[in-house]
Design a protein around this motif. Structure first.
Motif, PDB file in Angstrom:
ATOM      1  N   MET A   1      36.063  65.892  60.592  1.00 23.39           N
ATOM      2  CA  MET A   1      35.909  66.023  58.979  1.00 23.39           C
ATOM      3  C   MET A   1      37.252  66.182  58.830  1.00 23.39           C
ATOM      4  O   MET A   1      37.398  65.991  57.325  1.00 23.39           O
ATOM      5  CB  MET A   1      34.198  67.148  58.917  1.00 23.39           C
ATOM      6  N   ALA A   2      37.246  67.388  58.988  1.00 27.66           N
ATOM      7  CA  ALA A   2      38.696  68.266  58.286  1.00 27.66           C
ATOM      8  C   ALA A   2      40.071  67.541  58.351  1.00 27.66           C
ATOM      9  O   ALA A   2      40.885  68.002  57.916  1.00 27.66           O
ATOM     10  CB  ALA A   2      38.621  70.044  58.719  1.00 27.66           C
ATOM     11  N   GLU A   3      39.867  66.921  59.206  1.00 28.23           N
ATOM     12  CA  GLU A   3      41.502  65.672  59.866  1.00 28.23           C
ATOM     13  C   GLU A   3      40.919  64.780  58.385  1.00 28.23           C
ATOM     14  O   GLU A   3      42.072  64.337  57.698  1.00 28.23           O
ATOM     15  CB  GLU A   3      40.944  65.350  60.882  1.00 28.23           C
ATOM     16  N   ARG A   4      39.803  64.060  58.078  1.00 28.38           N
ATOM     17  CA  ARG A   4      39.236  63.834  57.180  1.00 28.38           C
ATOM     18  C   ARG A   4      40.035  63.319  55.976  1.00 28.38           C
ATOM     19  O   ARG A   4      40.646  62.875  55.088  1.00 28.38           O
ATOM     20  CB  ARG A   4      38.546  63.096  57.159  1.00 28.38           C
ATOM     21  N   PHE A   5      39.324  64.344  55.487  1.00 24.55           N
ATOM     22  CA  PHE A   5      39.736  65.644  54.777  1.00 24.55           C
ATOM     23  C   PHE A   5      41.554  65.763  53.846  1.00 24.55           C
ATOM     24  O   PHE A   5      41.666  65.377  53.147  1.00 24.55           O
ATOM     25  CB  PHE A   5      38.933  66.975  54.003  1.00 24.55           C
ATOM     26  N   SER A   6      42.112  66.008  54.827  1.00 24.26           N
ATOM     27  CA  SER A   6      43.234  66.470  54.606  1.00 24.26           C
ATOM     28  C   SER A   6      44.502  65.444  54.724  1.00 24.26           C
ATOM     29  O   SER A   6      45.093  65.142  53.752  1.00 24.26           O
ATOM     30  CB  SER A   6      43.973  67.489  56.146  1.00 24.26           C
ATOM     31  N   TRP A   7      43.891  64.577  55.610  1.00 25.46           N
ATOM     32  CA  TRP A   7      44.403  63.394  55.478  1.00 25.46           C
ATOM     33  C   TRP A   7      44.307  62.211  53.622  1.00 25.46           C
ATOM     34  O   TRP A   7      45.035  61.853  53.424  1.00 25.46           O
ATOM     35  CB  TRP A   7      44.017  61.896  56.703  1.00 25.46           C
ATOM     36  N   TRP A   8      43.112  62.616  53.451  1.00 24.26           N
ATOM     37  CA  TRP A   8      43.161  61.990  52.336  1.00 24.26           C
ATOM     38  C   TRP A   8      43.685  61.940  50.893  1.00 24.26           C
ATOM     39  O   TRP A   8      43.568  61.728  50.651  1.00 24.26           O
ATOM     40  CB  TRP A   8      41.832  61.788  52.419  1.00 24.26           C
ATOM     41  N   PHE A   9      43.465  63.643  51.259  1.00 21.88           N
ATOM     42  CA  PHE A   9      43.947  65.201  50.211  1.00 21.88           C
ATOM     43  C   PHE A   9      45.449  64.835  49.929  1.00 21.88           C
ATOM     44  O   PHE A   9      45.900  64.346  49.327  1.00 21.88           O
ATOM     45  CB  PHE A   9      43.564  66.400  50.244  1.00 21.88           C
ATOM     46  N   THR A  10      46.466  64.451  51.744  1.00 19.92           N
ATOM     47  CA  THR A  10      47.612  63.761  51.460  1.00 19.92           C
ATOM     48  C   THR A  10      47.795  62.728  50.676  1.00 19.92           C
ATOM     49  O   THR A  10      49.130  63.008  50.239  1.00 19.92           O
ATOM     50  CB  THR A  10      47.856  64.308  53.169  1.00 19.92           C
ATOM     51  N   GLY A  11      47.387  61.933  51.218  1.00 18.31           N
ATOM     52  CA  GLY A  11      47.654  60.453  50.978  1.00 18.31           C
ATOM     53  C   GLY A  11      47.319  60.315  49.547  1.00 18.31           C
ATOM     54  O   GLY A  11      47.771  59.719  49.190  1.00 18.31           O
ATOM     55  N   LEU A  12      46.639  61.191  48.431  1.00 22.17           N
ATOM     56  CA  LEU A  12      46.488  61.090  47.001  1.00 22.17           C
ATOM     57  C   LEU A  12      47.644  61.524  46.379  1.00 22.17           C
ATOM     58  O   LEU A  12      47.733  62.072  44.999  1.00 22.17           O
ATOM     59  CB  LEU A  12      44.849  61.867  46.872  1.00 22.17           C
ATOM     60  N   THR A  13      47.722  62.768  46.869  1.00 25.15           N
ATOM     61  CA  THR A  13      48.324  62.964  46.670  1.00 25.15           C
ATOM     62  C   THR A  13      50.232  63.178  46.371  1.00 25.15           C
ATOM     63  O   THR A  13      51.233  63.755  46.290  1.00 25.15           O
ATOM     64  CB  THR A  13      48.571  64.869  46.363  1.00 25.15           C
ATOM     65  N   HIS A  14      50.876  62.893  47.684  1.00 30.08           N
ATOM     66  CA  HIS A  14      52.121  62.692  47.919  1.00 30.08           C
ATOM     67  C   HIS A  14      52.736  61.219  47.256  1.00 30.08           C
ATOM     68  O   HIS A  14      51.885  59.699  47.773  1.00 30.08           O
ATOM     69  CB  HIS A  14      52.296  62.514  49.057  1.00 30.08           C
ATOM     70  N   ARG A  15      53.709  61.136  47.685  1.00 29.26           N
ATOM     71  CA  ARG A  15      54.614  59.867  47.169  1.00 29.26           C
ATOM     72  C   ARG A  15      54.610  59.723  49.158  1.00 29.26           C
ATOM     73  O   ARG A  15      55.677  59.941  49.940  1.00 29.26           O
ATOM     74  CB  ARG A  15      55.679  60.198  46.075  1.00 29.26           C
ATOM     75  N   PHE A  16      54.879  58.041  49.279  1.00 28.92           N
ATOM     76  CA  PHE A  16      54.952  58.136  50.863  1.00 28.92           C
ATOM     77  C   PHE A  16      56.414  56.868  50.134  1.00 28.92           C
ATOM     78  O   PHE A  16      56.904  55.901  49.728  1.00 28.92           O
ATOM     79  CB  PHE A  16      54.244  56.821  51.586  1.00 28.92           C
ATOM     80  N   PRO A  17      57.162  57.350  51.523  1.00 30.31           N
ATOM     81  CA  PRO A  17      58.634  55.800  51.436  1.00 30.31           C
ATOM     82  C   PRO A  17      58.312  54.422  51.131  1.00 30.31           C
ATOM     83  O   PRO A  17      58.327  53.688  50.265  1.00 30.31           O
ATOM     84  CB  PRO A  17      59.193  56.101  52.849  1.00 30.31           C
ATOM     85  N   GLU A  18      57.019  53.770  51.874  1.00 33.92           N
ATOM     86  CA  GLU A  18      56.808  52.831  51.868  1.00 33.92           C
ATOM     87  C   GLU A  18      56.166  52.384  50.254  1.00 33.92           C
ATOM     88  O   GLU A  18      55.551  51.528  50.166  1.00 33.92           O
ATOM     89  CB  GLU A  18      56.200  51.962  52.967  1.00 33.92           C
ATOM     90  N   MET A  19      55.873  52.981  49.317  1.00 28.48           N
ATOM     91  CA  MET A  19      54.283  52.881  48.695  1.00 28.48           C
ATOM     92  C   MET A  19      55.373  52.016  47.521  1.00 28.48           C
ATOM     93  O   MET A  19      57.101  52.120  46.788  1.00 28.48           O
ATOM     94  CB  MET A  19      54.498  54.452  48.363  1.00 28.48           C
ATOM     95  N   ASP A  20      54.468  50.778  47.154  1.00 28.16           N
ATOM     96  CA  ASP A  20      55.119  49.915  46.101  1.00 28.16           C
ATOM     97  C   ASP A  20      53.854  50.277  44.858  1.00 28.16           C
ATOM     98  O   ASP A  20      53.517  51.671  44.672  1.00 28.16           O
ATOM     99  CB  ASP A  20      55.309  48.544  46.173  1.00 28.16           C
ATOM    100  N   ASP A  21      54.636  49.240  43.606  1.00 29.98           N
ATOM    101  CA  ASP A  21      54.217  50.016  42.253  1.00 29.98           C
ATOM    102  C   ASP A  21      52.909  49.733  42.671  1.00 29.98           C
ATOM    103  O   ASP A  21      51.151  50.344  42.202  1.00 29.98           O
ATOM    104  CB  ASP A  21      54.569  48.680  41.417  1.00 29.98           C
ATOM    105  N   PHE A  22      51.566  48.843  43.362  1.00 34.65           N
ATOM    106  CA  PHE A  22      50.077  48.705  43.722  1.00 34.65           C
ATOM    107  C   PHE A  22      50.122  50.326  43.783  1.00 34.65           C
ATOM    108  O   PHE A  22      48.639  50.352  43.839  1.00 34.65           O
ATOM    109  CB  PHE A  22      49.991  47.742  44.250  1.00 34.65           C
ATOM    110  N   ALA A  23      50.573  50.979  45.322  1.00 35.65           N
ATOM    111  CA  ALA A  23      49.787  51.537  45.731  1.00 35.65           C
ATOM    112  C   ALA A  23      50.254  52.630  44.307  1.00 35.65           C
ATOM    113  O   ALA A  23      48.808  53.783  44.750  1.00 35.65           O
ATOM    114  CB  ALA A  23      50.350  52.023  46.930  1.00 35.65           C
ATOM    115  N   ARG A  24      50.935  52.728  43.994  1.00 34.03           N
ATOM    116  CA  ARG A  24      51.126  54.246  42.952  1.00 34.03           C
ATOM    117  C   ARG A  24      49.732  54.076  42.127  1.00 34.03           C
ATOM    118  O   ARG A  24      49.204  55.068  41.783  1.00 34.03           O
ATOM    119  CB  ARG A  24      52.514  54.341  42.304  1.00 34.03           C
ATOM    120  N   ARG A  25      49.789  53.130  41.516  1.00 32.91           N
ATOM    121  CA  ARG A  25      48.401  52.360  40.462  1.00 32.91           C
ATOM    122  C   ARG A  25      47.530  52.809  41.014  1.00 32.91           C
ATOM    123  O   ARG A  25      46.069  53.226  40.331  1.00 32.91           O
ATOM    124  CB  ARG A  25      48.477  51.205  40.282  1.00 32.91           C
ATOM    125  N   MET A  26      47.346  53.147  42.469  1.00 36.86           N
ATOM    126  CA  MET A  26      46.264  53.174  43.097  1.00 36.86           C
ATOM    127  C   MET A  26      45.930  53.801  42.883  1.00 36.86           C
ATOM    128  O   MET A  26      44.627  54.927  43.124  1.00 36.86           O
ATOM    129  CB  MET A  26      45.782  52.504  44.597  1.00 36.86           C
TER     130      MET A  26
END
Length: 408
Positions: free
Chosen positions: A340-365
């Motif tokens: 449960m905690a891994e899921r939240f930490s993974w989701w919150f990290t994905g929501l707040t960080h910029r990833f190298p492969e992030m394109d304009d669509f992913a940023r808009r999401m």
């Protein structure tokens, strides 16, 4: 030299020390072995956002007096999208739950002082620790300390010695399953003796990358910015880091920011990691020995405390009534909460960080999801409930084990 105890605890971080203190108060004998020096253990700089359940465990352990004097209760936190702030009211959205900001360093020091004040067996600089006969009825630990060879016979071993410790490495390779995600960035952190820029934490998603404004006390601040793993500390003088924080946190936070010289600066990689099961014979893993979360969700220390709370209850039941039922359920129950905690930490990290492969669509999401959270009390309630710590019964899956993952 040969000694005997009921529980041998490997590792004198918060998990091992808290387990020892809880067992002591339940009348269970234990010995703690730590390979590092006391000064090294006490000096480790770590986060310190404590869920209410963790505070209650520290109270049960009898080490919460200074926490209640100096800890900072937080009823909410702020989020920012390209500098525009909004607040998550944890207290109001969860029916009164909150967190307490109190550094892991302080928790460790309080636990060590409690051990030393009662003369508990706590051995720093224990070298060449090895675990033996974990599957039989006579487990024991060998180590060197003070220039002498030692053997510690015990009933059970609690592996609280972290990601690189001997405990998980002592489990059979054909038993252990490892699930891992390594993130392509790290957190560059600065600790400074300056007042924080806000009364609450600020998690910022900026087009230049993530930033976090945190604190250790009303006069000591901790800030982070997301950086590539290739970055070097020498390329980040204090002034550059303060400038970057001001940009990413936005004008409102920047206007309240006090700059000062770093008293500590470091780059920490981010990782999601789980090892299953958390038990082998008479060995039980707890804390970072079994799992690691990215620090975004503030779950690392809280997960470790939840582990040792379960383990302390199970061991106490074993010695008070002779039942091993709770010990047999330990891994299953702990892992239900871990995921449960891994899921939240993974989701919150994905929501707040910029990833190298992030394109304009992913940023808009990302922008769309943050905008939805900002506008929806129900979405904010989900964030708040996870941040303050899921209710115990829910986090433990109501006693239901996670389904095994079958390889394709």
């Amino acid at each position: 030299m040969r000694d005997r105890t009921q529980v041998a605890i490997i590792g004198a971080g918060p998990a091992g020390l808290l387990l020892s203190q809880l067992l002591h108060r339940a009348g269970v004998d234990c010995v703690v072995l730590e390979r590092k020096s006391q000064s090294y253990v006490e000096g480790r700089i770590r986060a310190g956002v404590l869920e209410q359940g963790t505070v209650e465990l520290l109270e049960r352990a009898g080490v919460a007096d200074r926490l209640h004097r100096e800890g900072l209760p937080h009823h909410g936190f702020r989020m920012a999208l390209d500098g525009e702030l909004f607040r998550i009211d944890m207290h109001g959205l969860t029916g009164g739950s909150s967190v307490t900001v109190y550094g892991q360093t302080e928790v460790t020091q309080d636990l060590i002082q409690a051990h030393q004040s009662r003369g508990a067996p706590l051995h720093f600089e224990a070298e060449d620790v090895a675990l033996h006969e974990l599957e039989g009825g006579r487990p024991h630990v060998t180590y060197r300390h003070g220039g002498a060879e030692h053997r510690l016979d015990c009933d059970y071993v609690a592996g609280c010695d972290g990601y690189h410790g001997v405990s998980r490495a002592s489990m059979p390779a054909d038993l252990l399953r490892v699930f891992e995600r390594v993130y392509p960035f790290g957190w560059l952190g600065i600790l400074a003796d300056v007042p924080p820029c806000d009364d609450e934490l600020i998690y910022s998603n900026h087009h230049r990358g993530f930033a976090l404004a945190s604190m250790r006390s009303p006069t000591r601040s901790r800030y982070y910015v997301q950086v590539p793993l290739t970055e070097k500390l020498e390329d980040w003088p204090d002034e550059r880091l303060w400038d970057e924080l001001a940009l990413r946190l936005g004008p409102e936070a920047a206007a309240r920011m006090t700059r000062g010289p770093a008293i500590e600066k470091s780059i920490a990689p981010l990782r999601s990691f789980v090892a299953e099961p958390m038990r082998h014979g008479r060995l039980f893993l707890a804390g970072d020995a079994a799992h690691i979360v990215p620090p975004t969700g503030a779950k690392g220390l809280n997960l470790a405390a939840a582990d040792v709370g379960l383990l302390a209850e199970a061991l106490t039941a074993r010695y008070r009534s002779g039942t091993v039922a709770e010990l047999d359920l330990y891994s299953q129950r702990a892992l239900a909460r871990v995921w449960m905690a891994e899921r939240f930490s993974w989701w919150f990290t994905g929501l707040t960080h910029r990833f190298p492969e992030m394109d304009d669509f992913a940023r808009r999401m990302q922008v769309a999801e943050l905008s939805y959270i900002r506008a929806s009390a129900r979405a904010q309630a989900v964030v708040a409930e996870n941040y303050v710590g899921l209710p115990r019964a829910y986090a433990l899956g109501a006693g239901i084990a996670p389904r095994p993952v079958v390889a394709a």
